[in-house]
Design an enzyme around this catalytic site. Structure first.
Site, PDB file in Angstrom:
ATOM      1  N   ARG A  39     -10.569 -10.502  -1.187  1.00 22.26           N
ATOM      2  CA  ARG A  39     -10.948 -11.146   0.087  1.00 22.26           C
ATOM      3  C   ARG A  39     -12.473 -11.153   0.251  1.00 22.26           C
ATOM      4  NH1 ARG A  39      -8.923  -8.440   5.610  1.00 22.26           N
ATOM      5  NH2 ARG A  39     -10.020  -6.697   4.631  1.00 22.26           N
ATOM      6  N   VAL A  80      -2.925  -5.860  -2.365  1.00 19.84           N
ATOM      7  CA  VAL A  80      -3.646  -5.585  -1.113  1.00 19.84           C
ATOM      8  C   VAL A  80      -2.908  -4.514  -0.320  1.00 19.84           C
ATOM      9  CG1 VAL A  80      -4.585  -7.916  -1.072  1.00 19.84           C
ATOM     10  CG2 VAL A  80      -2.482  -7.414   0.210  1.00 19.84           C
ATOM     11  N   LYS A  81      -3.507  -4.080   0.740  1.00 22.58           N
ATOM     12  CA  LYS A  81      -2.937  -3.050   1.609  1.00 22.58           C
ATOM     13  C   LYS A  81      -1.517  -3.451   2.009  1.00 22.58           C
ATOM     14  CE  LYS A  81      -5.782  -0.685   4.799  1.00 22.58           C
ATOM     15  NZ  LYS A  81      -5.786   0.493   4.022  1.00 22.58           N
ATOM     16  N   ALA A  82      -0.593  -2.493   1.961  1.00 20.02           N
ATOM     17  CA  ALA A  82       0.801  -2.814   2.279  1.00 20.02           C
ATOM     18  C   ALA A  82       0.951  -3.191   3.755  1.00 20.02           C
ATOM     19  CB  ALA A  82       1.676  -1.606   1.958  1.00 20.02           C
ATOM     20  N   ASN A 108       2.773  -0.777  -2.190  1.00 16.42           N
ATOM     21  CA  ASN A 108       3.871   0.038  -1.664  1.00 16.42           C
ATOM     22  C   ASN A 108       4.517  -0.667  -0.476  1.00 16.42           C
ATOM     23  OD1 ASN A 108       3.908   2.220  -3.384  1.00 16.42           O
ATOM     24  ND2 ASN A 108       2.438   3.404  -2.197  1.00 16.42           N
ATOM     25  N   SER A 134       3.433   3.227  -9.763  1.00 19.83           N
ATOM     26  CA  SER A 134       2.988   4.590  -9.467  1.00 19.83           C
ATOM     27  C   SER A 134       2.095   5.124 -10.576  1.00 19.83           C
ATOM     28  CB  SER A 134       4.178   5.530  -9.293  1.00 19.83           C
ATOM     29  OG  SER A 134       3.686   6.844  -9.056  1.00 19.83           O
ATOM     30  N   LYS A 190      10.763   2.661  -5.906  1.00 21.79           N
ATOM     31  CA  LYS A 190       9.429   3.270  -5.743  1.00 21.79           C
ATOM     32  C   LYS A 190       9.386   4.107  -4.471  1.00 21.79           C
ATOM     33  CE  LYS A 190       5.264   4.563  -5.994  1.00 21.79           C
ATOM     34  NZ  LYS A 190       4.064   4.051  -5.420  1.00 21.79           N
ATOM     35  N   HIS A 193      11.048   7.283  -5.194  1.00 14.31           N
ATOM     36  CA  HIS A 193      10.095   8.041  -6.031  1.00 14.31           C
ATOM     37  C   HIS A 193       9.123   8.801  -5.127  1.00 14.31           C
ATOM     38  CE1 HIS A 193       6.006   8.348  -7.635  1.00 14.31           C
ATOM     39  NE2 HIS A 193       6.534   8.520  -8.842  1.00 14.31           N
ATOM     40  N   ASN A 194       8.589   8.103  -4.128  1.00 11.46           N
ATOM     41  CA  ASN A 194       7.621   8.746  -3.240  1.00 11.46           C
ATOM     42  C   ASN A 194       8.277   9.833  -2.385  1.00 11.46           C
ATOM     43  OD1 ASN A 194       5.844   6.915  -4.314  1.00 11.46           O
ATOM     44  ND2 ASN A 194       4.904   6.403  -2.357  1.00 11.46           N
ATOM     45  N   GLU A 197       8.410  12.662  -4.516  1.00 12.96           N
ATOM     46  CA  GLU A 197       7.009  13.131  -4.633  1.00 12.96           C
ATOM     47  C   GLU A 197       6.652  14.051  -3.456  1.00 12.96           C
ATOM     48  OE1 GLU A 197       4.128   9.921  -5.539  1.00 12.96           O
ATOM     49  OE2 GLU A 197       3.007  10.583  -3.777  1.00 12.96           O
ATOM     50  N   TYR A 198       7.028  13.643  -2.248  1.00 12.08           N
ATOM     51  CA  TYR A 198       6.755  14.467  -1.062  1.00 12.08           C
ATOM     52  C   TYR A 198       7.414  15.847  -1.213  1.00 12.08           C
ATOM     53  CZ  TYR A 198       4.881  10.924   2.257  1.00 12.08           C
ATOM     54  OH  TYR A 198       4.108   9.995   2.920  1.00 12.08           O
ATOM     55  N   ARG A 457      34.384  16.955  18.714  1.00 10.00           N
ATOM     56  CA  ARG A 457      34.295  15.499  18.941  1.00 10.00           C
ATOM     57  C   ARG A 457      35.589  14.975  19.545  1.00 10.00           C
ATOM     58  NH1 ARG A 457      34.149  12.418  14.643  1.00 10.00           N
ATOM     59  NH2 ARG A 457      33.003  10.709  15.601  1.00 10.00           N
ATOM     60  N   HIS A 463      37.691  11.398  19.599  1.00 10.49           N
ATOM     61  CA  HIS A 463      37.262  10.710  18.368  1.00 10.49           C
ATOM     62  C   HIS A 463      38.240  10.924  17.212  1.00 10.49           C
ATOM     63  CE1 HIS A 463      33.640   9.333  20.176  1.00 10.49           C
ATOM     64  NE2 HIS A 463      33.218  10.559  20.457  1.00 10.49           N
TER      65      HIS A 463
HETATM   66  N1  LIG Z   1      -4.119   4.203  -4.072  1.00 14.40           N
HETATM   67  C1  LIG Z   1      -3.085   4.651  -4.776  1.00 14.40           C
HETATM   68  O1  LIG Z   1      -3.129   5.699  -5.434  1.00 14.40           O
HETATM   69  C2  LIG Z   1      -1.820   3.865  -4.793  1.00 14.40           C
HETATM   70  C3  LIG Z   1      -1.668   2.747  -3.997  1.00 14.40           C
HETATM   71  N2  LIG Z   1      -0.522   2.010  -4.068  1.00 14.40           N
HETATM   72  C4  LIG Z   1      -0.360   0.809  -3.255  1.00 14.40           C
HETATM   73  O2  LIG Z   1      -1.079  -0.255  -3.881  1.00 14.40           O
HETATM   74  C5  LIG Z   1      -1.622  -1.146  -2.887  1.00 14.40           C
HETATM   75  C6  LIG Z   1      -3.145  -1.221  -3.043  1.00 14.40           C
HETATM   76  O3  LIG Z   1      -3.649   0.082  -2.863  1.00 14.40           O
HETATM   77  P1  LIG Z   1      -5.210   0.415  -2.967  1.00 14.40           P
HETATM   78  O4  LIG Z   1      -5.741  -0.139  -4.228  1.00 14.40           O
HETATM   79  O5  LIG Z   1      -5.319   1.868  -2.695  1.00 14.40           O
HETATM   80  O6  LIG Z   1      -5.871  -0.468  -1.819  1.00 14.40           O
HETATM   81  P2  LIG Z   1      -5.723  -0.400  -0.220  1.00 14.40           P
HETATM   82  O7  LIG Z   1      -4.333  -0.116   0.161  1.00 14.40           O
HETATM   83  O8  LIG Z   1      -6.795   0.493   0.302  1.00 14.40           O
HETATM   84  O9  LIG Z   1      -6.062  -1.914   0.178  1.00 14.40           O
HETATM   85  C7  LIG Z   1      -7.362  -2.430   0.028  1.00 14.40           C
HETATM   86  C8  LIG Z   1      -7.300  -3.842  -0.501  1.00 14.40           C
HETATM   87  O10 LIG Z   1      -6.534  -4.681   0.377  1.00 14.40           O
HETATM   88  C9  LIG Z   1      -7.341  -5.835   0.720  1.00 14.40           C
HETATM   89  N3  LIG Z   1      -6.931  -6.321   2.033  1.00 14.40           N
HETATM   90  C10 LIG Z   1      -6.685  -5.598   3.147  1.00 14.40           C
HETATM   91  N4  LIG Z   1      -6.312  -6.409   4.148  1.00 14.40           N
HETATM   92  C11 LIG Z   1      -6.320  -7.667   3.654  1.00 14.40           C
HETATM   93  C12 LIG Z   1      -6.010  -8.928   4.202  1.00 14.40           C
HETATM   94  N5  LIG Z   1      -5.598  -9.066   5.462  1.00 14.40           N
HETATM   95  N6  LIG Z   1      -6.117 -10.007   3.411  1.00 14.40           N
HETATM   96  C13 LIG Z   1      -6.517  -9.883   2.119  1.00 14.40           C
HETATM   97  N7  LIG Z   1      -6.810  -8.712   1.544  1.00 14.40           N
HETATM   98  C14 LIG Z   1      -6.703  -7.607   2.302  1.00 14.40           C
HETATM   99  C15 LIG Z   1      -8.739  -5.296   0.693  1.00 14.40           C
HETATM  100  O11 LIG Z   1      -9.646  -6.357   0.629  1.00 14.40           O
HETATM  101  P3  LIG Z   1     -11.175  -6.147   1.123  1.00 14.40           P
HETATM  102  O12 LIG Z   1     -11.877  -5.489  -0.027  1.00 14.40           O
HETATM  103  O13 LIG Z   1     -11.659  -7.497   1.400  1.00 14.40           O
HETATM  104  O14 LIG Z   1     -11.131  -5.277   2.338  1.00 14.40           O
HETATM  105  C16 LIG Z   1      -8.700  -4.468  -0.574  1.00 14.40           C
HETATM  106  O15 LIG Z   1      -8.766  -5.253  -1.727  1.00 14.40           O
HETATM  107  C17 LIG Z   1      -1.167  -0.580  -1.544  1.00 14.40           C
HETATM  108  O16 LIG Z   1       0.042  -1.173  -1.194  1.00 14.40           O
HETATM  109  C18 LIG Z   1      -0.940   0.897  -1.842  1.00 14.40           C
HETATM  110  O17 LIG Z   1      -0.012   1.497  -0.968  1.00 14.40           O
HETATM  111  C19 LIG Z   1       0.483   2.311  -4.955  1.00 14.40           C
HETATM  112  C20 LIG Z   1       0.379   3.392  -5.762  1.00 14.40           C
HETATM  113  C21 LIG Z   1      -0.751   4.280  -5.736  1.00 14.40           C
HETATM  114  O1  LIG Z   2       2.439   5.697  -4.003  1.00 15.83           O
HETATM  115  C1  LIG Z   2       1.657   6.573  -4.286  1.00 15.83           C
HETATM  116  C2  LIG Z   2       1.875   7.413  -5.482  1.00 15.83           C
HETATM  117  O2  LIG Z   2       3.122   7.248  -6.017  1.00 15.83           O
HETATM  118  C3  LIG Z   2       0.463   6.799  -3.401  1.00 15.83           C
HETATM  119  O3  LIG Z   2      -0.407   7.737  -3.895  1.00 15.83           O
HETATM  120  C4  LIG Z   2       0.880   7.051  -1.995  1.00 15.83           C
HETATM  121  O4  LIG Z   2      -0.073   6.428  -1.155  1.00 15.83           O
HETATM  122  C5  LIG Z   2       0.963   8.512  -1.608  1.00 15.83           C
HETATM  123  O5  LIG Z   2       1.626   8.628  -0.385  1.00 15.83           O
HETATM  124  P1  LIG Z   2       1.035   9.380   0.893  1.00 15.83           P
HETATM  125  O6  LIG Z   2      -0.342   8.792   1.165  1.00 15.83           O
HETATM  126  O7  LIG Z   2       2.015   9.074   1.973  1.00 15.83           O
HETATM  127  O8  LIG Z   2       0.947  10.827   0.515  1.00 15.83           O
END
Ligand SMILES: NC(=O)C1=CN([C@@H]2O[C@H](COP(=O)(O)OP(=O)(O)OC[C@H]3O[C@@H](n4cnc5c(N)ncnc54)[C@H](OP(=O)(O)O)[C@@H]3O)[C@@H](O)[C@H]2O)C=CC1
Ligand SMILES: O=C(CO)[C@H](O)[C@H](O)COP(=O)(O)O
Length: 494
Positions: A39, A80-82, A108, A134, A190, A193-194, A197-198, A457, A463
């Protein structure tokens, strides 16, 4: 970076934060031409500046440029951010795409969102593949575990690429990536999995707390203990990183880092989703649920925690048995940790089977376990044995009933009971150690107090209950003097 402007990329990645950037580099290292988009263009340029020489990248500034840079049918990995950002990206991207192009969501995402997104995009002739990834930053770069859902047809196009960049299992070199089942199955797996993980992280935390509070073992010495545990059947990524966190010294204070970190655990939501989904499915993932609530207790009402520290009585009781600091006690804690960890996996897999049955997903548990053997956060030696337990004809109805785990439990149980009893007597919270032991006992007990609950119950809500010695549903006419039992079919009760 490629100089050839007419050259098309085989895959595009939008969202170049930690995960997207490293997956893009992984794809490029494996020989694919990767179109890059974020973005805000700064992340794209930062990636190219630092790593542009690692492979064939195409820089793009807009989604239109990203789409134009890709070979057909297009494959676009969204990292991107979930949540809402995924919908925002899809909304902008979909009108630019052609029939049969594929959007891959590797974040995620919550599985109901994935199911909805796949349905909505299918109406537009587009494919949507929800993929759990992951492994964090390092995994994304060198080989994550990848859990793909979506249609089998779209896997034909994206599967080979994903398998190439995935981690390879140490046991047989197989890629930790395989098509699981339709629509949200990949993100569901996934999510579970998490959840595991917790629980895995919490049981490690409980072991640390007991060793510290009961046996007085300092973090640096515990680092050595965890390192030695990593040579046992506990061998796993989380045990390995625990020893590194415990040996870390804070540069500012000279104290163990763990002592200067605020004891409030964060969570982004996947653990909570796992518990919500388990409630919908009716699967008792008690240890996983306790691990989510333990994070909540640490951080949600800190004022109450502060007051309780001063106000609430401890009511500790004396304990006897093994001395606290000796090797026998440390071994007891190791075994309690391992038993609780086994329960976390058993509960997660039980939930996955129930979801497959209820939602019509076709993944097999040996395949799921095989994908978790490397690359992901819960990777552990144990997963090879779990995979074995679910391979072949005799699938256990619960992981703990597989012959190997049954005999293992026999060895672990006395230690597990001693540790839970000791921690409880000394006022050390062990929510996952203890709830996992209760789950185990609940599974194996011949009569549960559920019979009394059924009686209650029936008393207040008519029930009905079932009898151990006859078919049908029964009810007692509680308000009548003779309190006679009737067959529910003969009277109007529910
Ligand atoms: N971090 C980790 O260890 C792990 C993360 N995940 C999952 O992978 C995904 C990416 O994680 P991560 O790399 O940490 O990044 P983030 O979850 O921190 O997301 C940041 C990214 O999302 C973009 N973004 C946010 N809002 C928007 C929007 N409205 N439109 C377009 N782009 C947007 C940002 O763009 P900009 O730079 O422009 O702000 C940036 O590229 C998430 O779903 C996360 O939960 C899965 C496994 C492990
Ligand atoms: O998906 C993952 C690893 O498998 C991420 O690291 C996840 O964001 C961890 O979860 P939380 O922030 O809730 O501890």
């Amino acid at each position: 970076m490629t100089e050839n402007n007419s050259k098309k990329a085989q895959i595009g990645v939008t969202g170049l934060a930690v995960m997207g950037a490293n997956l893009a580099r992984n794809l490029a290292r494996n020989g694919y031409t990767v179109a890059l988009h974020n973005r805000s263009v700064e992340k794209t340029d930062a990636l190219l500046e630092a790593h542009g020489s690692e492979g064939d990248f195409i820089r793009t500034e807009t989604l239109q440029e990203l789409v134009d840079s890709l070979e057909s049918p297009r494959r676009i990995l969204v990292m991107v951010k979930a949540g809402q950002p995924v919908d925002a990206v899809i909304e902008q991207l979909a009108p630019l795409l052609d029939k049969d192009d594929i959007i891959i969501d590797g974040g995620n995402s919550h599985f109901p969102d994935t199911i909805r997104r796949e349905r909505e995009l299918a109406e537009k002739g587009l494919h949507f593949v929800g993929v759990g990834v992951s492994g964090g930053e390092e995994g994304a770069l060198w080989g994550p575990a990848i859990m793909p859902g979506g249609s089998a047809k779209s896997y034909e196009s994206v599967g080979p690429m994903l398998e190439k960049i995935a981690a390879k299992a140490p046991q047989d070199g197989a890629p930790c990536c395989a098509w699981l089942s339709t629509d949200g199955a990949g993100h569901f797996v996934k999510m579970v999995h998490n959840g595991i993980e917790y629980a895995d992280m919490q049981v490690i935390g409980e072991a640390y707390d007991i060793l510290r509070s009961v046996a007085g073992i300092k973090p640096a010495d515990q680092a050595k203990i965890f390192r030695s545990w990593n040579e046992t059947e506990l061998n796993s990524y989380l045990i390995e990183i625990t020893s590194q966190v415990l040996e870390q010294v804070d540069a500012q204070t000279g104290k163990p880092l763990v002592d200067v970190i605020v004891d409030q655990a964060g969570q982004k939501g996947t653990g909570g989703w796992t518990v919500q989904a388990a409630i919908d499915l009716g699967t008792p993932i008690t240890g996983i649920a306790e691990s989510v609530f333990a994070r909540g207790l640490s951080s949600s009402n800190t004022a109450a925690r502060e007051e309780a520290q001063k106000e609430l009585p401890a009511g500790l009781i004396a304990t006897t048995g093994v001395a606290n600091a000796d090797e026998e006690f440390v071994e007891d804690v190791r075994k309690a940790l391992f038993a609780s960890k086994l329960v976390a996996y058993a509960q997660g897999l039980d939930m996955l089977q129930e979801a497959a049955d209820q939602y019509g997903w076709t993944y097999k548990l040996d395949v799921v376990a095989s994908l978790w053997r490397a690359g992901c956060i819960i990777r552990a030696e144990l997963l090879g044995e779990i995979m074995e337990a679910y391979s072949g004809e005799n699938i256990p109805s619960n992981m703990l009933l597989a012959p190997g785990f049954k005999s293992l439990m026999e060895d672990l149980l006395p230690s597990w009971r001693r540790v839970v009893a000791k921690a409880t007597a000394l006022g050390i919270p062990v929510p996952v150690f203890s709830s996992s032991l209760s789950y185990y006992d609940g599974l194996r007990r011949d009569r549960l107090p559920a019979a009394l609950i059924q009686g209650q119950r029936d008393y207040f809500g008519a029930h009905t209950y079932k009898r151990i010695d006859a078919e049908g549903d029964y009810h007692v006419m509680w308000t009548e003097d003779d309190r006679r039992e009737v067959n529910a079919a003969d009277v109007h009760v529910h």
